[in-house]
Enzyme design. Structure first.
Site, PDB file in Angstrom:
ATOM      1  N   GLU A   1       6.067   8.109 -35.924  1.00  0.00           N
ATOM      2  CA  GLU A   1       5.582   7.457 -37.135  1.00  0.00           C
ATOM      3  C   GLU A   1       4.798   8.460 -37.984  1.00  0.00           C
ATOM      4  OE1 GLU A   1       5.143   2.987 -36.462  1.00  0.00           O
ATOM      5  OE2 GLU A   1       3.329   3.888 -35.655  1.00  0.00           O
TER       6      GLU A   1
ATOM      7  N   LYS B   1      -0.347  -5.874 -35.832  1.00  0.00           N
ATOM      8  CA  LYS B   1      -1.704  -5.337 -36.085  1.00  0.00           C
ATOM      9  C   LYS B   1      -2.724  -6.474 -36.058  1.00  0.00           C
ATOM     10  CE  LYS B   1       0.446  -1.739 -38.813  1.00  0.00           C
ATOM     11  NZ  LYS B   1       0.268  -0.624 -39.697  1.00  0.00           N
TER      12      LYS B   1
ATOM     13  N   GLY C   1       2.428   1.856 -43.712  1.00  0.00           N
ATOM     14  CA  GLY C   1       1.773   0.899 -44.594  1.00  0.00           C
ATOM     15  C   GLY C   1       1.658   1.364 -46.037  1.00  0.00           C
TER      16      GLY C   1
ATOM     17  N   SER D   1       6.895   2.051 -42.824  1.00  0.00           N
ATOM     18  CA  SER D   1       7.496   1.338 -43.955  1.00  0.00           C
ATOM     19  C   SER D   1       8.994   1.092 -43.783  1.00  0.00           C
ATOM     20  CB  SER D   1       7.209   2.073 -45.275  1.00  0.00           C
ATOM     21  OG  SER D   1       5.814   2.156 -45.501  1.00  0.00           O
TER      22      SER D   1
ATOM     23  N   GLU E   1      -3.480   4.365 -36.110  1.00  0.00           N
ATOM     24  CA  GLU E   1      -4.702   3.648 -36.515  1.00  0.00           C
ATOM     25  C   GLU E   1      -5.716   3.672 -35.380  1.00  0.00           C
ATOM     26  OE1 GLU E   1      -2.689   0.070 -37.688  1.00  0.00           O
ATOM     27  OE2 GLU E   1      -1.789   1.156 -39.354  1.00  0.00           O
TER      28      GLU E   1
ATOM     29  N   HIS F   1      -1.310   4.446 -31.244  1.00  0.00           N
ATOM     30  CA  HIS F   1      -0.980   4.202 -32.652  1.00  0.00           C
ATOM     31  C   HIS F   1      -1.942   5.017 -33.525  1.00  0.00           C
ATOM     32  CE1 HIS F   1      -0.373   2.227 -36.488  1.00  0.00           C
ATOM     33  NE2 HIS F   1       0.756   1.757 -36.004  1.00  0.00           N
TER      34      HIS F   1
ATOM     35  N   ASN G   1       4.928  -4.757 -34.833  1.00  0.00           N
ATOM     36  CA  ASN G   1       3.500  -4.549 -34.576  1.00  0.00           C
ATOM     37  C   ASN G   1       2.732  -5.354 -35.618  1.00  0.00           C
ATOM     38  OD1 ASN G   1       0.907  -3.617 -34.227  1.00  0.00           O
ATOM     39  ND2 ASN G   1       1.312  -1.568 -35.063  1.00  0.00           N
TER      40      ASN G   1
HETATM   41  C1  PEP Z   1       3.192   0.544 -37.796  1.00  0.00           C
HETATM   42  O1  PEP Z   1       2.154  -0.058 -37.836  1.00  0.00           O
HETATM   43  O2  PEP Z   1       3.516   1.040 -36.723  1.00  0.00           O
HETATM   44  C2  PEP Z   1       4.005   0.660 -39.014  1.00  0.00           C
HETATM   45  C3  PEP Z   1       5.075   1.390 -38.988  1.00  0.00           C
HETATM   46  O3  PEP Z   1       3.583  -0.043 -40.121  1.00  0.00           O
HETATM   47  P1  PEP Z   1       4.426  -0.260 -41.492  1.00  0.00           P
HETATM   48  O4  PEP Z   1       5.790  -0.690 -41.086  1.00  0.00           O
HETATM   49  O5  PEP Z   1       3.670  -1.323 -42.221  1.00  0.00           O
HETATM   50  O6  PEP Z   1       4.430   1.049 -42.204  1.00  0.00           O
END
Ligand code: PEP
Length: 248
Positions: free
Chosen positions: A166, A11, A172, A212, A96, A94, A9
């Site tokens: 998640e 973003k 992040g 992460s 976000e 997501h 992803n």
């Molecule tokens: C994500 O955006 O779905 C995500 C898991 O980001 P990150 O790997 O940067 O934590």
């Protein structure tokens, strides 16, 4: 047997020329991958990426979509538009988007149904906040999100559905759920699917971990019995890192 699926992803990162550069670097690095590999660039780079990956093992994903067919929805993009552009997977819900753009469970469900009806595959994101985890309500919360997202979806469609668990506090931040924590919560998510669809449905659906995930922790996470893949943010922005996660 569920085939592992690793999705990047991106973003709101990478200009179109940077997107092209990243995909060109990635193609040879992941060509022998056993896992299914998906990249989800920003809308504006989808056409260019589609052209580059058309004869490769990389699948194309989008980061969002609107559920209506067409019409007066300024700024939105439809499922048919993405389908014609070569998209196969669409990330929905997501955290976000839930946090900054008021994505609701109801919208996520409408999007999931419309995506499946068009023959594409939703990647449905769910996950708890740190506060919810500390209060001990993680499993109840993610189970409810799962049931709301899948409302009205047929069991036969579950092989085309991916859920990305998640934990919001791990996205992040560099903090990862331990492999055992992730496996336990994903097991609760699969139980929620089992409650609605029974054993066959629960066996079919693929559930990723996201938060992460990186070249260092991918193999331990992917070794867990319930984890079928990863949704990768930061570590998907460099070909080298992403390919290491893909090959966990
Ligand atoms: C994500 O955006 O779905 C995500 C898991 O980001 P990150 O790997 O940067 O934590």
């Amino acid at each position: 047997m569920r085939r592992p699926i690793i999705a990047g992803n991106w973003k709101m990162n990478k200009t179109p020329s940077e997107a092209v550069e990243l995909v060109k670097a990635l193609i040879p690095l992941v060509k022998d991958a056993e896992a299914e590999v998906v990249v989800c660039p920003p809308y504006i780079s989808i056409a260019a990426v589609a052209e580059l990956i058309k004869d490769t093992n990389i699948e194309l994903g989008a980061q969002n979509v609107y559920f209506e067919k067409s019409g007066a929805y300024t700024g939105e993009v439809s499922i048919d538009m993405l389908k014609e552009a070569g998209v196969r997977y669409i990330i929905i819900g997501h955290s976000e988007r839930r946090q900054y753009f008021n994505e609701t469970d109801e919208n996520v469900n409408k999007k999931a149904k419309a995506i499946l009806a068009a023959g594409l595959r939703p990647i449905i994101c769910i996950g708890e906040t740190l506060d919810q985890r500390e209060k001990g309500i993680t499993n109840d919360f993610v189970s409810m999100q799962t049931k709301l997202a899948l409302n009205g979806i047929e069991e036969a469609e579950l092989e085309n559905v991916v859920i990305a668990y998640e934990p919001i506090w791990a996205i992040g931040t560099g903090k990862t759920a331990t492999a055992l924590e992730a496996n336990e919560t994903i097991s609760a998510v699969r139980n929620a699917v089992r409650e609605i669809y029974g054993e066959e449905g629960a066996d079919k659906i693929r559930i990723q971990y996201g938060g992460s995930m990186n070249p260092k922790n991918a193999s331990e996470l992917m070794a867990q019995s319930e984890i079928d893949g990863g949704l990768i943010g930061g570590a998907s922005l460099k070909g080298e890192d992403f390919s290491k996660v893909v090959k966990f």
